[in-house]
Design a protein around this motif. Structure first.
Motif, PDB file in Angstrom:
ATOM      1  N   PHE A 154       0.939  -1.102  -0.058  1.00  0.00           N
ATOM      2  CA  PHE A 154      -0.009   0.022  -0.092  1.00  0.00           C
ATOM      3  C   PHE A 154       1.062   1.209  -0.112  1.00  0.00           C
ATOM      4  N   SER A 155       0.602   2.126  -0.935  1.00  0.00           N
ATOM      5  CA  SER A 155       1.280   3.221  -0.983  1.00  0.00           C
ATOM      6  C   SER A 155       0.873   4.413  -0.081  1.00  0.00           C
ATOM      7  N   GLY A 156      -0.268   4.261   0.614  1.00  0.00           N
ATOM      8  CA  GLY A 156      -0.795   5.162   1.411  1.00  0.00           C
ATOM      9  C   GLY A 156      -2.137   4.593   2.039  1.00  0.00           C
ATOM     10  N   ASN A 157      -2.570   5.161   3.256  1.00  0.00           N
ATOM     11  CA  ASN A 157      -3.906   4.805   3.663  1.00  0.00           C
ATOM     12  C   ASN A 157      -4.858   5.964   4.256  1.00  0.00           C
ATOM     13  N   GLU A 158      -5.653   6.151   3.324  1.00  0.00           N
ATOM     14  CA  GLU A 158      -7.026   7.072   3.836  1.00  0.00           C
ATOM     15  C   GLU A 158      -6.099   8.544   3.852  1.00  0.00           C
ATOM     16  N   VAL A 159      -5.116   8.827   2.844  1.00  0.00           N
ATOM     17  CA  VAL A 159      -4.587  10.357   2.646  1.00  0.00           C
ATOM     18  C   VAL A 159      -5.776  11.088   2.390  1.00  0.00           C
ATOM     19  N   ILE A 160      -6.819  10.812   1.804  1.00  0.00           N
ATOM     20  CA  ILE A 160      -7.625  11.665   1.248  1.00  0.00           C
ATOM     21  C   ILE A 160      -9.105  11.221   2.283  1.00  0.00           C
ATOM     22  N   ASN A 161      -9.539  11.787   3.058  1.00  0.00           N
ATOM     23  CA  ASN A 161     -10.495  11.379   3.961  1.00  0.00           C
ATOM     24  C   ASN A 161     -11.386  12.550   4.035  1.00  0.00           C
ATOM     25  N   ASP A 162     -11.694  13.272   3.210  1.00  0.00           N
ATOM     26  CA  ASP A 162     -12.886  14.153   3.034  1.00  0.00           C
ATOM     27  C   ASP A 162     -12.650  14.658   1.624  1.00  0.00           C
ATOM     28  N   PRO A 163     -13.668  15.563   1.250  1.00  0.00           N
ATOM     29  CA  PRO A 163     -13.501  16.213  -0.195  1.00  0.00           C
ATOM     30  C   PRO A 163     -12.331  17.191  -0.076  1.00  0.00           C
ATOM     31  N   GLU A 164     -12.110  18.062   0.904  1.00  0.00           N
ATOM     32  CA  GLU A 164     -11.068  18.955   0.815  1.00  0.00           C
ATOM     33  C   GLU A 164      -9.692  18.194   0.476  1.00  0.00           C
ATOM     34  N   SER A 165      -9.384  17.311   1.265  1.00  0.00           N
ATOM     35  CA  SER A 165      -8.105  16.696   1.083  1.00  0.00           C
ATOM     36  C   SER A 165      -7.899  15.709  -0.393  1.00  0.00           C
ATOM     37  N   SER A 166      -8.843  15.800  -1.349  1.00  0.00           N
ATOM     38  CA  SER A 166      -8.801  15.278  -2.487  1.00  0.00           C
ATOM     39  C   SER A 166      -7.637  15.945  -3.402  1.00  0.00           C
ATOM     40  N   ILE A 191       5.744  -7.080  -7.765  1.00  0.00           N
ATOM     41  CA  ILE A 191       4.620  -7.032  -6.697  1.00  0.00           C
ATOM     42  C   ILE A 191       3.708  -5.943  -6.841  1.00  0.00           C
ATOM     43  N   PRO A 192       2.438  -6.229  -6.712  1.00  0.00           N
ATOM     44  CA  PRO A 192       1.264  -5.302  -7.097  1.00  0.00           C
ATOM     45  C   PRO A 192       1.554  -4.041  -5.864  1.00  0.00           C
ATOM     46  N   VAL A 193       1.326  -2.955  -6.547  1.00  0.00           N
ATOM     47  CA  VAL A 193       1.528  -1.637  -5.775  1.00  0.00           C
ATOM     48  C   VAL A 193      -0.249  -1.111  -5.899  1.00  0.00           C
ATOM     49  N   GLY A 194      -0.625  -0.450  -4.627  1.00  0.00           N
ATOM     50  CA  GLY A 194      -1.836   0.006  -4.927  1.00  0.00           C
ATOM     51  C   GLY A 194      -2.128   1.144  -3.603  1.00  0.00           C
ATOM     52  N   TYR A 195      -3.379   1.649  -3.553  1.00  0.00           N
ATOM     53  CA  TYR A 195      -3.739   2.430  -2.375  1.00  0.00           C
ATOM     54  C   TYR A 195      -4.809   1.912  -1.551  1.00  0.00           C
ATOM     55  N   SER A 196      -4.960   2.216  -0.223  1.00  0.00           N
ATOM     56  CA  SER A 196      -6.029   1.935   0.538  1.00  0.00           C
ATOM     57  C   SER A 196      -6.847   3.093   0.778  1.00  0.00           C
ATOM     58  N   ALA A 197      -7.817   3.212   0.079  1.00  0.00           N
ATOM     59  CA  ALA A 197      -8.728   4.675   0.467  1.00  0.00           C
ATOM     60  C   ALA A 197      -9.761   4.652   1.518  1.00  0.00           C
ATOM     61  N   ALA A 198     -10.075   5.706   2.150  1.00  0.00           N
ATOM     62  CA  ALA A 198     -11.193   5.879   3.009  1.00  0.00           C
ATOM     63  C   ALA A 198     -12.447   5.780   1.937  1.00  0.00           C
TER      64      ALA A 198
END
Length: 451
Positions: A154-166, A191-198
């Motif tokens: 995972f390259s990140g976890n819930e970095v974008i957690n509301d409209p503003e942080s998009s 190895i697969p790489v992706g993102y874990s979104a809120a």
């Protein structure tokens, strides 16, 4: 004496060469084909739990804790899972014992590459996207790429957690691009790489499309999100999961739930039946239940006290649901062709990405592609939020492809399928056969000389 010395040198060289060879295990590395994961030619569904004993209040590396890991593998096997997610690791620690024990149990690892001190700042992402941060990320890749049961990063976890942080989305995507480029440039297994979104309703779909749009080097290998919208008692329709399946139908990457298991009411884990049924498998590839150990948020399946583990009610309920729920036969109706999405258009206030261009990799981080990351800072490092040189411009589309000058130090490369970036790979050579041959020749020669 001369014979013994030369033979010892040859054997020593053989041992050194063996240390660079891919670690053997009984598991098949996971690849991507179309919008699904595969173990060889068999569709692979993630059945797992999120695993971080101590939670965010006690930052520790559970994969470096051999005793704790082996203690918990007993419980993992009882649950019948095949995957764990770990949020924080120490990239200076040894993980061989735990990763080997997990592999023996048929269990894969999905790993977050960030730590509390080394991560993107959603409120002000540009300064935090710097070479010090990327060195730590790449050092973590170095520490785990050689295990066959490393399923994904995972390259990140819930970095974008509301409209503003998009507005921070381009930096999440840039980190994903950089990790994929690093893996290919170092000639590691893909190895697969992706993102874990809120699960942000205002921009969930936009984020998924964004991570799968643009040139091949810019796109993710999968997309995951944390979903707590099924709160028992519920159903496929009542929870709204049917609409999410509809919205993601035709999406070209594997999708899975990186966290699920709403605990607003008593959990009966009825969602397990839907998640691994033909209602969802054409789009979803399983998911990870939050979470293994009981922490302050009270989502735990077990209570850990020193060396002992107490199974809570949720453990037996989930165990029962897994046991009675089989995967669909065949390939579960997956989309074999995959394909890119169109980039979502700017739409205030919910999607604040104005350009498809991504930040250029920080100048100071470029050398890692050919030289490697070196020793990471581990969990005791000073942090990276405002350290190092930040990105100073935008990247040209396609600039994240692998270099031709990378060291060929990785393990065997297995394709991640039609969704992967097209990369130029150097031939993968191993000196181990040459050294072994030398040992045989020398042994034969000196044995004959003694006759």
């Amino acid at each position: 004496m001369r014979t013994s010395t030369l033979t010892a040198l040859a054997l020593s060289a053989g041992a050194a060469a063996a240390a660079t060879v891919k670690r053997a295990s009984g598991v098949t590395p996971i690849t991507v084909k179309g919008n699904a994961f595969f173990a060889g030619n068999s569709r692979f569904y993630i059945r797992g739990v999120d695993y971080q004993p101590g939670g965010s209040s006690d930052v520790a590396d559970p994969i470096a804790d051999e005793a704790g890991c082996k203690r918990d593998i007993v419980e993992f096997k009882k649950l019948g899972i095949n995957t764990i997610r770990v949020y924080t690791v120490d990239n200076t620690a040894s993980h061989d014992a735990c990763m080997s024990a997990l592999a023996d149990a048929g269990i894969y690892l999905v790993l977050d590459v960030n730590t509390p001190k080394y991560s993107l700042n959603r409120a002000d992402p540009n300064p935090s996207y710097n070479d010090v941060y990327l060195q730590n990320v790449f050092a973590t890749i170095d520490a785990f790429h050689n295990y066959d049961n490393t399923l994904a990063f995972f390259s990140g976890n819930e970095v974008i957690n509301d409209p503003e942080s998009s507005a921070a989305a381009p930096y999440v995507k840039a980190v994903t691009r950089d990790i994929r480029q690093y893996i290919r440039s170092r000639s590691y297994r893909q190895i697969p790489v992706g993102y874990s979104a809120a699960d942000v309703s205002e921009n969930r779909l936009e984020m998924a499309e964004y991570m799968n749009c643009g040139t091949a080097d810019e796109r993710s290998d999968f997309f995951a999100f944390n979903d707590y919208s099924w709160c028992d008692p519920s159903s496929f329709q009542k929870s709204g999961w049917d609409q999410k399946v509809k919205n993601f139908t035709g999406y070209g990457l594997p999708i899975f739930l990186s966290e699920y298991g709403c605990n607003t009411n008593t959990r009966d884990f009825g969602e397990v039946v839907s998640l691994y049924s033909s209602d969802m498998t054409p789009v979803y590839s399983g998911g990870l239940v939050y979470e293994y150990s009981q922490e302050a948020s009270k989502y735990g399946l077990v209570e850990i006290s020193g060396d002992s583990v107490t199974e809570l009610t949720d453990f037996s309920v989930l165990q029962s649901q897994f046991a009675k729920t089989s995967n669909p036969t065949g390939t579960g109706g997956y989309n074999s062709t995959g394909g890119a999405s169109g980039c979502p258009a700017y739409s205030s206030p919910n999607w604040l990405v104005k350009s498809d261009a991504l930040p250029a990799i920080p100048e100071g981080a470029k050398k890692y592609m050919t030289q490697g990351a070196g020793t990471g800072p581990g969990l005791s490092g000073a942090g990276s939020q405002n350290a190092g040189g930040a990105s100073s411009g935008t990247a040209t589309a396609g600039s994240g492809t692998a270099t031709q000058t990378a060291s060929s130090s990785g393990s065997s490369g297995s394709s991640t399928g039609t969704n992967s970036a097209v990369s130029i790979k150097t031939p993968e050579w191993s000196v181990a056969p040459l050294v072994c041959g030398a040992v045989v020749i020398m042994s034969t020669f000196f044995g004959a000389a003694l006759l």
